[in-house]
Design a protein around this motif. Structure first.
Motif, short mmCIF file in Angstrom:
data_model
loop_
_atom_site.label_atom_id
_atom_site.label_comp_id
_atom_site.label_asym_id
_atom_site.label_seq_id
_atom_site.Cartn_x
_atom_site.Cartn_y
_atom_site.Cartn_z
N LEU A 33 0.82 -1.21 0.00
CA LEU A 33 0.00 0.00 0.00
C LEU A 33 0.86 1.26 0.00
CD1 LEU A 33 -2.80 -1.00 2.52
CD2 LEU A 33 -3.00 -0.77 0.04
N ASP A 34 1.94 1.24 0.75
CA ASP A 34 2.82 2.40 0.80
C ASP A 34 3.42 2.69 -0.57
OD1 ASP A 34 4.10 4.55 2.19
OD2 ASP A 34 5.94 3.37 2.20
N GLY A 35 3.86 1.64 -1.24
CA GLY A 35 4.40 1.83 -2.58
C GLY A 35 3.38 2.45 -3.52
N LYS A 36 2.16 1.96 -3.45
CA LYS A 36 1.11 2.48 -4.33
C LYS A 36 0.71 3.89 -3.91
CE LYS A 36 -1.56 2.40 -7.80
NZ LYS A 36 -0.97 2.46 -9.14
N ALA A 37 0.62 4.15 -2.61
CA ALA A 37 0.24 5.48 -2.13
C ALA A 37 1.27 6.53 -2.56
CB ALA A 37 0.09 5.47 -0.61
N GLN A 38 2.52 6.13 -2.60
CA GLN A 38 3.58 7.07 -3.00
C GLN A 38 3.63 7.28 -4.52
OE1 GLN A 38 5.06 8.82 -0.67
NE2 GLN A 38 4.02 7.58 0.86
N SER A 39 3.20 6.27 -5.28
CA SER A 39 3.34 6.35 -6.74
C SER A 39 2.03 6.67 -7.48
CB SER A 39 3.91 5.04 -7.28
OG SER A 39 2.97 3.99 -7.13
N VAL A 40 0.93 6.69 -6.76
CA VAL A 40 -0.36 6.92 -7.43
C VAL A 40 -0.33 8.28 -8.15
CG1 VAL A 40 -1.53 7.93 -5.41
CG2 VAL A 40 -2.87 6.78 -7.18
N ARG A 41 -0.84 8.27 -9.36
CA ARG A 41 -0.92 9.52 -10.13
C ARG A 41 -2.16 10.27 -9.66
NH1 ARG A 41 -0.11 7.08 -15.97
NH2 ARG A 41 -1.96 8.35 -16.23
N TRP A 42 -1.91 11.28 -8.84
CA TRP A 42 -3.01 12.01 -8.23
C TRP A 42 -2.47 13.37 -7.83
CZ3 TRP A 42 -5.39 10.19 -2.92
CH2 TRP A 42 -6.52 10.93 -2.62
N GLN A 54 -3.04 11.90 5.64
CA GLN A 54 -3.92 10.75 5.85
C GLN A 54 -3.19 9.42 5.73
OE1 GLN A 54 -6.85 11.92 2.94
NE2 GLN A 54 -8.21 12.77 4.51
N TRP A 55 -2.44 9.22 4.64
CA TRP A 55 -1.73 7.95 4.50
C TRP A 55 -0.65 7.80 5.56
CZ3 TRP A 55 -1.86 3.20 3.93
CH2 TRP A 55 -0.70 2.45 3.82
#
Length: 88
Positions: A33-42, A54-55
């Motif tokens: 989840l941390d990897g995705k939270a850091q890399s999400v295009r947002w 929040q994360w």
């Protein structure tokens, strides 16, 4: 068991094992989840709030759960070892 005082070391070993498995699973999920939270295009204020507050807050909570389960695992294992020593 009625009237039992102490613990069943084999049952305690199973609990220690299950606690270890849970710790590993939660750690793996948190890493994913941390990897995705850091890399999400947002982008935007919501993304800034999520990534900045929040994360990280949720990640700290998960880390606390991992730490608490680790503490419990140590306690259970110590109790198991004490029972084994007392039973000799």
């Amino acid at each position: 068991m009625a009237g039992m005082l102490g613990n069943d070391p084999q049952d305690m070993a199973d609990l220690v094992s299950k606690l270890g498995t849970a710790i590993d699973q939660i750690t793996q999920v948190m890493t994913t989840l941390d990897g995705k939270a850091q890399s999400v295009r947002w982008e935007g204020p919501d993304a800034t709030r999520f990534k900045g507050t929040q994360w990280p807050t949720s990640k700290k909570s998960l880390a606390r759960v991992i730490s608490d389960l680790g503490d419990v695992k140590v306690i259970v294992n110590k109790q198991k070892q004490q029972q084994e020593a007392a039973s000799k």
